[in-house]
Design a protein around this motif. Structure first.
Motif: not given
Ligand code: ASP
Ligand code: MG
Length: 420
Positions: A37-38, A43, A122, A188, A202-205
């Motif tokens: 992810s990023a 993000t 990302e 993500f 969000r948090e989709g990775s």
């Molecule tokens: N970079 C995205 C976020 O912070 C996706 C992830 O980290 O899963 O939500």
């Protein structure tokens, strides 16, 4: 074939990026699809860029984006020498895409712009890591995941087109493993059939990694985190928090439902469907066993605590003291849908409905205002919602002493209490 996922915290410094390289090098005899992810809080920073842009504060948007650029270029300097120029060129291409967009005036939805800007987080992180791997002679192939993961155009919460994506994985990812042991790509993000970028929430990775694990029928998915394992509570808040060595898919879905921030809730289904185990492991100390999540039912779990702060309890009471029946309840749920807000807990009484929500001020205000046309509305803020799965009386007593319980719900496995 295994899938690894590294989140923002695992690459938030030069040392940590190098650590990811070390972990991957230790698996050099395996085929790996690596989803990253990023970097760190990128993000969040990019969200600020979009907000400024959409509010017409172009200069602010550009300035905020400048900071994101600098922080990435700064890290890049320490990761690459031979490849520095090529890496910088690739980053600059991503920068230019965003800057072009920021020069315009917004004419489409906020969510559309959000996805076009935020997706570079990302792209930048994985491009940098790719050049670092090349520098370290870690042979791999970098893929722009937007060529593989196809979604609808529900920006910010896009849904996967499973059939198209499966075909792409078969045609474009699987053959790569004949020449490469490592395929590196982004979590993500995805894209529509019109090549617009999308994000999966969000948090989709974690979810992206599970999609790949499913479509590649991987042996396992490992999510590398900055914690030792899945814990029974937040160790920062509960000194009795315990490591949970094994969990079932169903238990994890339950935990996520009650708000435990273990794993993105959408992650489990694609794994469960193909019986692919999920390992949660520490990138800080990979020798620790971590947690195994699988179909195996789990017995003897410790009490698992999910603590949600900043809760608001709203009482919707019928105006004429009549029973709250199907129709008004239905109207209320339509209102929740419209505002995109979901109660964390709700309970009926004869003439009222009680609902506990996360206190997102704007939404709550709107909800209270609109619901007031149908009900007498009263609300109490600054509450906590405590959920204990596999509770015992001892744990309940310890956690509720000195608190006023405003609302309580108990089933055989779970107790939930809204507390003052
Ligand atoms: N970079 C995205 C976020 O912070 C996706 C992830 O980290 O899963 O939500
Ligand atoms: Mg993350």
């Amino acid at each position: 074939m295994k899938v690894f996922k590294f989140g923002g915290a695992s690459i938030n410094s030069i040392e940590r990026i190098k650590n990811v390289g070390d972990i991957i090098s230790k698996h050099s005899n395996e085929k790996l699809l690596v989803v990253i992810s990023a970097m760190g809080k990128t993000t969040n920073a990019l969200e600020k860029v979009v907000e400024a842009f959409f509010e017409g504060r172009k200069e602010d948007a550009l300035q905020l984006f400048e900071q994101v650029k600098e922080s990435h270029l700064n890290v890049l300097k320490y990761l690459t020498v031979v490849n520095w120029k090529a890496a910088q060129d690739q980053l600059r291409d991503f920068f230019t895409e965003v800057e072009w967009l920021l020069q315009d005036k917004p004419v489409r939805s906020f969510d559309y712009y959000y996805d076009q800007v935020v997706c570079v987080g990302e792209l930048m992180s994985t491009a940098m890591i790719s050049h670092y791997f090349t520098e370290e002679k870690i042979k791999h192939k970098w893929i722009d995941v937007r060529d593989i993961i196809r979604t609808d155009s529900n920006f910010r919460d896009a849904a996967i087109d499973w059939r198209y994506t499966e075909q792409k994985v078969k045609e474009e990812i699987e053959p790569l493993f004949a020449s490469y042991d490592i395929v590196l790509t982004q979590g993500f993000i995805g894209s529509t059939d019109e090549n617009e970028s999308t994000t999966l929430g969000r948090e989709g990775s974690d979810y992206s990694a599970a999609i790949f694990a499913n479509l590649l029928t991987a042996d396992s998915l490992t999510i590398w985190k900055d914690v030792e394992a899945v814990m029974s509570a937040d160790p920062k808040a509960y000194k009795n928090a315990a490591i949970i060595p094994a969990l079932s898919f169903t238990e994890v879905i339950e935990m996520a439902y009650y708000g435990a921030q273990v794993i993105h809730p959408k992650t489990i289904k694609p794994l469960q469907n193909k019986n692919i185990p999920l390992y949660v492991k520490s990138f800080i100390d990979p020798s620790l066993p971590g947690t195994t999540i699988s179909r195996q039912p789990t017995k003897n779990l410790p009490p698992i605590i999910v603590d949600k702060e900043k809760q608001v309890l709203i009482q919707f009471r019928s105006k004429d003291f009549s029973f709250v029946e199907d129709k008004p309840i239905h109207q209320l749920h339509e209102l929740f849908n419209k505002i995109k807000i979901k109660p964390n807990l709700s309970q009926n009484t004869a003439i009222s409905l009680l609902c506990c929500f996360d206190d997102k001020a704007e939404k709550i205000e709107k909800l209270a205002e609109e619901a007031a046309q149908l009900f007498d509305v009263s609300l109490e803020k600054n509450l906590r919602l405590l959920t204990i799965r596999h509770y015992d009386e001892d744990t309940i007593r310890t956690l509720t002493t000195g608190k006023v319980i405003v609302l309580e719900q108990k089933t055989g496995e779970t107790v939930q209490m809204v507390m003052r």
